[in-house]
Design an enzyme around this catalytic site. Structure first.
Site, PDB file in Angstrom:
ATOM      1  CE  LYS A 170      36.801  47.272  37.872  1.00  0.00           C
ATOM      2  NZ  LYS A 170      36.328  48.448  38.591  1.00  0.00           N
ATOM      3  CE1 TYR A 199      45.865  14.750  45.726  1.00  0.00           C
ATOM      4  CE2 TYR A 199      44.478  16.439  44.711  1.00  0.00           C
ATOM      5  CZ  TYR A 199      45.470  15.467  44.606  1.00  0.00           C
ATOM      6  OH  TYR A 199      46.054  15.225  43.405  1.00  0.00           O
TER       7      TYR A 199
HETATM    8  C1  LIG Z   1      34.929  48.754  38.698  1.00  0.00           C
HETATM    9  C2  LIG Z   1      34.441  50.139  38.705  1.00  0.00           C
HETATM   10  C3  LIG Z   1      33.086  50.424  38.478  1.00  0.00           C
HETATM   11  C4  LIG Z   1      32.030  49.350  38.346  1.00  0.00           C
HETATM   12  O1  LIG Z   1      31.683  48.888  39.637  1.00  0.00           O
HETATM   13  P1  LIG Z   1      30.532  47.788  39.856  1.00  0.00           P
HETATM   14  O2  LIG Z   1      30.410  47.695  41.324  1.00  0.00           O
HETATM   15  O3  LIG Z   1      31.040  46.520  39.253  1.00  0.00           O
HETATM   16  O4  LIG Z   1      29.335  48.281  39.164  1.00  0.00           O
HETATM   17  C5  LIG Z   1      32.714  51.749  38.394  1.00  0.00           C
HETATM   18  N1  LIG Z   1      33.627  52.741  38.545  1.00  0.00           N
HETATM   19  C6  LIG Z   1      34.921  52.496  38.782  1.00  0.00           C
HETATM   20  C7  LIG Z   1      35.859  53.639  38.963  1.00  0.00           C
HETATM   21  C8  LIG Z   1      35.368  51.193  38.891  1.00  0.00           C
HETATM   22  O5  LIG Z   1      36.656  50.953  39.139  1.00  0.00           O
END
Ligand SMILES: *Cc1c(COP(=O)(O)O)cnc(C)c1O
Length: 355
Positions: A35, A250
Site C-alpha cells: 500500500k 530561513y
Molecule cells: C499496513 C498493514 C500491514 C503491514 O504492516 P507493517 O507494520 O508495515 O508490517 C499489515 N496488515 C495490515 C492490515 C496493514 O494495514
C-alpha cells in the site's frame, strides 16, 4: 535530468528482506504489503522485486488495477475491501480478494450476489476496522455462498512493542472466537512476525520489514538482518565558510558557534524530506555522519561540514538509507519511518541499483 536528488532502490536488499521475512515465519504464507505506493518505493517496481511472495496487499482498487495492468497476475488483496458497490464488478473481473470489515460491505456483496474470496476482519482490540468478535456467529451464515473461500484476519495495535501484553490479548480473543471455525487466519504484521512468532498462523503480512526498516523501536534493522531498500542521495551544490555569529537559512534558527564550513545539499521538503527535520538531524556527507543545520527549504538544505573538512562541491550526501537508517532520521524529527518513506514519492527521481 541533472539535478542530483535521487531515490535509489536496491533490488538485492528487497529480495534479501523478503527471504528474511520467510526465515522469521517459515510455516506461514506471505502477503507482501504494497500500500501507499509500496511505502513510497514504487508499487509496480516492488511487486516485481517481491514476485516470489504468495500474495500482495494493497489499500485501493486503483492500486490493484495498476498491478494487473503491469502484468501482476498473482493474488492481490484489498486490505480495506470495497468502498462502494460499484467496485465489485471490477474486483471480480480482476480476480481480487477482499477484506470485509463492516456490515455495509457485506450488504454490497449480498445485493450484487457477488461471490469473492473474503478475508473477514475482526477487531480484537485495536478498535480501528473490523467486526466485534461477538458478531461472529451471526456473520458466518450470511457469508455462506458469498465468500469463497472465507478466511479470517485481525490486526495488532502494539506489535511494534516487544512483548506488549495486548498482543497475546488480541491473539487470545481471535483464537477463542475461531475455536470451532475452519478457514485460514492472518494476524501478524512486521513487528509480530519478528517478535511474536505465536501469532504467525497461516498467513503473515509484512510491510515495513520488507523495505529493510526495523518495526521495533528498540532494535536496529541491521541487528534483524534487514537491509534498507530505499536510499535518498544527493550532492553538495555549495560549500562555503560562514563566520561565527552568522545565521543559516530561513528564519536564521541556527547561528554558527564558530567560523565553519557549511554545505548546501540539493534535496528539500519538495523532494519528500521532512521539513521539521531541523538542526541535529543526522545526515551523511561522503559517508561521514554530520547534521542538518537550520530549516530545510523546498529544494535545499544546509549541513554542518565541520566533521568532514575535505568535503567539496559535488560530494555525495545520503539523507537516509545505506549507512544511515531512516529510523534514526524519524526519531530525530519526532515521527515514524513509515511516514518518512511514504512521503518521498512527490517528485523524486527513482533509480534501481546498488546504492
Ligand atoms: C499496513 C498493514 C500491514 C503491514 O504492516 P507493517 O507494520 O508495515 O508490517 C499489515 N496488515 C495490515 C492490515 C496493514 O494495514
Amino acid at each position: 535530468m541533472t539535478r542530483p536528488a535521487r531515490v535509489i532502490i536496491d533490488p538485492l536488499a528487497a529480495r534479501h528482506n523478503l527471504q528474511q521475512a520467510r526465515r522469521c515465519a517459515p510455516h506461514a504464507r506471505l502477503m507482501a504489503v504494497l500500500k501507499a505506493d509500496a511505502y513510497g518505493h514504487g508499487l509496480v517496481r516492488m511487486a516485481e522485486l517481491f514476485e516470489s511472495a504468495d500474495a500482495f496487499a494493497v489499500a485501493s482498487l486503483e492500486e490493484a488495477t495498476t498491478l494487473r495492468e503491469a502484468g501482476v497476475d498473482g493474488t492481490v488483496v484489498l486490505l480495506e475491501g470495497p468502498f462502494e458497490a460499484a467496485e465489485l464488478a471490477v474486483i471480480a473481473e480482476l480476480g481480487l480478494e477482499v477484506v470485509l470489515h463492516t456490515n455495509e460491505q457485506i450488504e454490497m456483496l449480498e445485493r450484487a450476489a457477488c461471490r469473492l474470496p473474503v478475508w473477514l476482519k475482526f477487531d480484537t482490540g485495536m478498535h480501528r476496522l473490523g467486526f466485534a468478535p461477538e458478531q461472529f456467529a451471526a456473520l458466518i451464515p450470511r457469508l455462506h455462498g458469498l465468500a469463497k473461500p472465507l478466511r479470517f484476519m485481525t490486526h495488532f495495535a502494539n506489535a511494534h512493542k516487544r512483548d506488549d501484553p495486548s498482543i497475546d490479548d488480541q491473539l487470545g480473543r481471535f483464537a477463542a472466537m475461531l475455536v470451532d471455525a475452519e478457514g485460514e487466519r492472518s494476524l501478524a504484521n512486521s513487528g509480530a512476525i519478528i517478535a511474536a512468532p505465536q501469532t504467525h498462523a497461516d498467513w503473515v503480512r509484512p510491510g515495513l520489514m520488507l523495505y529493510g526498516v526495523s518495526p521495533l523501536a528498540d532494535t536496529s534493522a541491521a541487528s534483524l538482518q534487514l537491509r534498507p531498500v530505499m536510499t535518498l542521495r544527493s550532492r553538495l551544490i555549495s560549500v562555503r565558510n560562514v563566520s561565527a555569529g552568522e545565521a543559516i537559512g530561513y528564519g536564521g534558527s541556527y547561528v554558527c558557534p564558530e567560523d565553519m564550513r557549511v554545505g548546501v545539499v540539493a534535496y528539500g521538503y519538495g523532494d519528500g524530506y521532512p521539513r521539521n527535520a531541523g538542526t541535529g538531524t543526522p545526515v551523511l556527507v561522503n559517508d561521514v555522519l554530520t547534521q542538518v543545520i537550520g530549516e530545510c527549504s523546498m529544494d535545499m538544505m544546509s549541513v554542518d561540514l565541520r566533521p568532514v573538512p575535505q568535503a567539496s562541491f559535488g560530494d555525495t550526501v545520503t539523507l537516509w538509507g545505506q549507512g544511515l537508517p531512516v529510523e534514526d532520521v524519524a526519531r530525530s524529527c519526532g515521527t515514524i519511518p513509515y511516514e518518512l518513506l511514504c512521503r518521498v514519492r512527490m517528485r523524486a527521481h527513482y533509480e534501481t541499483g546498488c546504492p
